[in-house]
Design a protein around this motif. Structure first.
Motif, mmCIF file in Angstrom:
data_model
loop_
_atom_site.group_PDB
_atom_site.id
_atom_site.type_symbol
_atom_site.label_atom_id
_atom_site.label_comp_id
_atom_site.label_asym_id
_atom_site.label_seq_id
_atom_site.Cartn_x
_atom_site.Cartn_y
_atom_site.Cartn_z
ATOM 1 N N GLY A 68 43.691 43.844 31.693
ATOM 2 C CA GLY A 68 42.661 43.040 32.337
ATOM 3 C C GLY A 68 43.218 41.754 32.893
ATOM 4 N N VAL A 69 42.323 40.895 33.327
ATOM 5 C CA VAL A 69 42.687 39.588 33.841
ATOM 6 C C VAL A 69 43.057 38.686 32.668
ATOM 7 N N THR A 70 44.181 38.021 32.764
ATOM 8 C CA THR A 70 44.583 37.111 31.694
ATOM 9 C C THR A 70 44.604 35.684 32.204
ATOM 10 N N HIS B 191 45.127 43.974 42.323
ATOM 11 C CA HIS B 191 44.086 43.089 42.853
ATOM 12 C C HIS B 191 44.745 41.912 43.560
ATOM 13 N N ARG B 192 44.386 41.723 44.824
ATOM 14 C CA ARG B 192 45.010 40.659 45.604
ATOM 15 C C ARG B 192 44.104 39.452 45.805
ATOM 16 N N SER B 193 42.828 39.606 45.470
ATOM 17 C CA SER B 193 41.894 38.492 45.611
ATOM 18 C C SER B 193 41.689 37.841 44.254
ATOM 19 N N VAL B 194 41.848 36.536 44.216
ATOM 20 C CA VAL B 194 41.625 35.779 42.987
ATOM 21 C C VAL B 194 40.661 34.638 43.290
ATOM 22 N N THR C 267 39.171 38.455 39.548
ATOM 23 C CA THR C 267 39.942 39.132 40.580
ATOM 24 C C THR C 267 39.148 40.302 41.137
ATOM 25 N N SER C 268 39.516 40.685 42.337
ATOM 26 C CA SER C 268 38.792 41.743 43.020
ATOM 27 C C SER C 268 39.779 42.643 43.733
ATOM 28 N N TYR D 196 31.955 44.981 48.368
ATOM 29 C CA TYR D 196 30.927 44.339 47.569
ATOM 30 C C TYR D 196 31.463 43.161 46.764
ATOM 31 N N ASN D 197 32.767 42.911 46.860
ATOM 32 C CA ASN D 197 33.360 41.741 46.199
ATOM 33 C C ASN D 197 33.076 41.719 44.704
ATOM 34 N N GLU D 198 33.154 42.886 44.072
ATOM 35 C CA GLU D 198 32.898 42.958 42.635
ATOM 36 C C GLU D 198 34.002 42.226 41.891
ATOM 37 N N GLN D 199 33.595 41.378 40.958
ATOM 38 C CA GLN D 199 34.526 40.494 40.272
ATOM 39 C C GLN D 199 34.846 41.001 38.868
ATOM 40 N N PHE D 200 36.122 40.909 38.522
ATOM 41 C CA PHE D 200 36.571 41.227 37.172
ATOM 42 C C PHE D 200 37.093 39.915 36.583
ATOM 43 N N PHE D 201 36.392 39.433 35.579
ATOM 44 C CA PHE D 201 36.664 38.113 35.044
ATOM 45 C C PHE D 201 37.649 38.130 33.884
#
Lengths: 113, 110
Positions: free
Chosen positions: A3-5, A29-32, A93-94, A99-104
């Motif tokens: 996951g995102v750290t 994922h390239r979008s932060v 990150t996405s 839909y720009n779904e975000q993973f936090f």
């Protein structure tokens, strides 16, 4: 996939100091994006980086800045800390879906004394 | 400025009760997402709705997107203590940013 750290998880600083927070995205994922979360204001958007370029920016003063590296890892910096900067700072990150779904990530809890 | 208003802000119910959380705006959103956040963690995406009138079900959770794509609701049937958390709606704005609602804090007592 990991996951995102975010590091560090907790931080205590005093007024006037500066701080740098780090975020490692999910592989691919390239979008932060960075968000500030406080009880009074909720979740507020700071900025978004994509391919090392700032793509979007929220309404925060210039003391808040960020950058993204070629491996998509991102850092945000807050200079001249104020008491009101105490908050949970979340990185998301996405994959770039429409839909720009975000993973936090779990966030960095910053306390300014 | 596009805004999302959530109601209620706080909800405390007994296990087994039903509840509905609302997310309203005067603006049209191309899509809307719902997240749940537990203490000490970041929000976790539950669902994305994209079509006006769309209904999506996730076990005991039912999500609806308004016909005009300006509002959404989250209905939980037979709430359980594990549903406790902060529920956030977020809409994709016309600038590409995600606009978050203020959140609804749900407490489900055993």
């Amino acid at each position: 996939k990991a996951g995102v750290t975010q590091t560090p998880r907790y931080l205590i600083k005093t007024r006037g100091q500066q701080v740098t927070l780090s975020c490692s995205p999910i592989s691919g994922h390239r979008s932060v994006s960075w968000y500030q979360q406080t009880p009074g204001q909720g979740l507020q958007f700071l900025f978004e980086y994509f391919s090392e370029t700032q793509r979007n920016k929220g309404n925060f003063p210039g003391r808040f800045s960020g950058r993204q590296f070629s491996n998509s890892r991102s850092e945000m910096n807050v200079s001249t800390l104020e008491l009101g900067d105490s908050a949970l700072y979340l990185c998301a990150t996405s994959s770039g879906s429409s839909y720009n779904e975000q993973f936090f990530g779990p966030g960095t809890r910053l306390t300014v004394l | 400025t596009q805004l999302l208003e959530q109601s209620p802000q706080f909800l405390s119910i007994q296990e087994g009760e039903n509840l509905t959380v609302y997310c309203n705006s005067s603006s049209v959103f191309s899509s809307l997402q719902w997240y749940r956040q537990e203490p000490g963690e970041g929000p976790v995406l539950l669902v994305t709705v994209v079509t006006g009138g769309e209904v999506k079900k996730l076990k005991r959770l039912t999500f609806q997107f308004g016909d005009a794509r300006k509002d959404s609701s989250l209905h939980i049937t037979a709430a359980q203590p594990g549903d406790t958390g902060l529920y956030l709606c977020a809409g994709s704005s016309n600038t590409g940013k995600l606009i978050f609602g203020q959140g609804t804090t749900l407490q489900v007592k055993p």
